[in-house]
Design an enzyme around this catalytic site. Structure first.
Site, PDB file in Angstrom:
ATOM      1  N   GLY A 174       0.811  -1.223   0.000  1.00  8.87           N
ATOM      2  CA  GLY A 174       0.000   0.000   0.000  1.00  8.87           C
ATOM      3  C   GLY A 174       0.840   1.267   0.000  1.00  8.87           C
ATOM      4  O   GLY A 174       1.505   1.590  -0.982  1.00  8.87           O
TER       5      GLY A 174
ATOM      6  N   LYS B 174       2.002 -10.890  -3.915  1.00  4.51           N
ATOM      7  CA  LYS B 174       2.987  -9.871  -3.531  1.00  4.51           C
ATOM      8  C   LYS B 174       4.383 -10.488  -3.443  1.00  4.51           C
ATOM      9  O   LYS B 174       5.379  -9.857  -3.805  1.00  4.51           O
ATOM     10  CB  LYS B 174       2.560  -9.213  -2.223  1.00  4.51           C
TER      11      LYS B 174
ATOM     12  N   GLU C 245     -12.450  -8.694   3.110  1.00  7.31           N
ATOM     13  CA  GLU C 245     -13.539  -8.602   2.125  1.00  7.31           C
ATOM     14  C   GLU C 245     -14.696  -9.501   2.569  1.00  7.31           C
ATOM     15  O   GLU C 245     -14.518 -10.363   3.440  1.00  7.31           O
ATOM     16  CB  GLU C 245     -13.045  -9.145   0.767  1.00  7.31           C
TER      17      GLU C 245
END
Ligand code: NDP
Ligand code: HSE
Length: 437
Positions: free
Chosen positions: A135, A206, A191
């Site tokens: 992020g 990632k 989520e």
């Protein structure tokens, strides 16, 4: 007043991240232009539903559902749709039309990175992706630029905020997994379908991106060993703390030599691991992320901060936007992705690490000796054993916690199989790798 050349910026996606990028770009346009040396004119934001409510306000006249027309007129395209399609197609269209592209999309990079980087190289454009891992945390540029003169040996990353939040709650509040997941969902970290986070798919994407970049080698997503955290139980987390560790979901990218073949290569894996309490990664709480990099000359470095969040992630996207604008002003081709090392990507069976094995056994003479023999028969050396005894229904039972010296995954796997079959072992309670020692 300085007159800047104007660059046309198109944003694809106006959700959590896209709406914040658009809003910050409009709010801080003059300041960003001064830093970039070029005006950054937001020409449109492509969305699916023009009437949807947005986290940050985007002027109605900038909203469109026609992404393709927006791409054609842009100097810089910012892809913030997510997922594979249509993101992949739009990125390729933008690159082929000569635009630089910025994306925060780990899924498309982990699955189609080589195709996208090659397309960028062919037309001399550049693909920026600082926000795709960690992020807001600057980690892509440090690996690609700041550490370009060094040799990265290993990366240990907490790269998924949802799982770090869950494990942290299990550790500090004593929650069980389901309670911690419910809280992560309530707070909006997880989520509605949390599979990608809790099963380690997000972290594996990632890991593939970080390993490819750090080792100048394409590390495909399907070469990343992946285990999630759904089998981690509260008792394990509690026992880990008592033994001086904390359980973290780690993405581990490392150079290694396969002991059996002597082949030197790299590996990437994602799994829960025990991290010693005095390791910097043990202090990463809540939904934060951190990437711990070990480099030959620089030594150990840690990059820490918010791994997600609309406005936090927008910060990294805007940093890429300024870089892309500077490149346009300077001219010349973009920096191609380096895969020159092209090292063999080794499987998990080539990895050596340390393990903590927890066994439930009947507490009677000879049990410890039988178990020690079993470890040595499989070439695994024991470093420490601790035992706690409690009264069972028929006989006292003991819990043995065994920490090994470094051992090969294959040797450990055969040891665990033999332990499970041994008459002196009631059950193999857990097996966790120990990292960061
Ligand atoms: P959202 O789901 O909040 O937003 C996605 C946006 O894309 C929405 O505005 C949606 O339109 C739009 N969209 C979807 N399909 C299309 C389409 N076919 N054509 C045009 N627009 C479309 O996602 P996020 O903002 O959370 O994530 C964006 C990217 O950033 C992803 O790659 C994600 O992995 C990455 N990222 C996100 C982080 C975060 O904290 N959210 C952190 C780090 C990276 P509409 O609004 O009309 O539905
Ligand atoms: N789902 C991700 C996380 C968001 O929990 O970290 C950032 O990629």
């Amino acid at each position: 007043m300085i007159e800047y050349r104007n660059l046309r910026v198109a944003i694809l996606g106006g959700g959590s991240v896209g709406s914040q990028v658009a809003s910050l770009l409009l709010e801080h346009g003059a300041e960003l232009a001064a830093r970039a040396g070029a005006g950054l004119e937001l020409v449109g934001v492509a969305v699916r539903d023009p009437k949807a409510t947005r986290d940050a306000v985007i002027p109605a006249e900038l909203i469109t559902t026609d992404a393709e027309s927006l791409i054609l007129g842009a100097d810089i395209v910012v892809e913030l749709i997510g997922g594979i399609e249509p993101a992949r197609t739009y990125i390729l269209q933008a690159l082929h039309s000569g635009a630089d592209v910025i994306t925060a999309n780990k899924a498309v990079l982990a699955n189609h990175g080589p195709e996208l980087f090659e397309a960028a190289e062919q037309v001399g454009a550049q693909l920026y992706y600082e926000a795709a891992v960690g992020g807001a945390i600057p980690i892509i540029r440090p690996l690609r630029d700041s550490l370009a003169g060094d040799r990265v040996k290993r990366i240990l990353g907490i790269v998924n905020g949802t799982t770090n939040y869950i494990l942290d709650r299990m550790d500090t509040w004593g929650d069980d997994f389901d309670e911690a997941l419910a809280e992560a969902t309530r707070l909006g970290y997880a989520e509605a379908d949390p599979t990608a986070d809790i099963e380690g798919f997000d972290a594996a994407q990632k890991a593939s991106i970080l390993a490819s970049l750090a080792f100048h080698t394409t590390v495909p997503l399907d070469a990343v060993h992946r285990e999630g955290i759904t089998s981690v139980i509260r008792e394990q987390v509690h026992a880990a703390r008592k033994a001086g560790y904390v359980v973290k979901l780690l993405a581990i990218c490392e150079r290694l030599t396969d002991a059996a073949t002597g082949v030197e290569g790299v590996s990437a894996r994602v799994h829960p691991a025990l991290v010693p309490l005095d390791h910097p990664l043990a202090a990463v709480h809540g939904a934060n992320n951190a990437v711990f990099v070990e480099a030959e000359a620089a030594g150990s470095l840690m990059f820490y901060g918010a791994g997600a969040g609309g406005i936090q992630t927008a910060s990294a996207v805007l940093g890429d936007l300024v870089s892309a604008a500077r490149r346009h002003v300077a001219g010349g081709p973009g920096v191609a992705e380096s895969t020159h090392a092209n090292l063999p990507v080794l499987p998990i069976s080539s990895v050596t690490t340390r393990y903590q094995i927890t066994l439930s056994v009947v507490d009677e003479p000879g049990v410890l000796a039988a178990i020690a023999t079993l470890f040595s028969d499989h070439g695994v050396s024991v470093e420490a054993v601790s035992q706690s005894v409690r009264d069972g229904a028929d006989a006292p039972t003991a819990t043995l916690v065994i920490v090994t010296h470094e051992a090969a995954e294959s040797a450990l796997a055969s040891t665990v199989t033999a332990l499970a079959a041994s008459p002196v072992v009631s059950s193999v309670v857990s097996v966790l790798r120990v990292e960061g020692l």
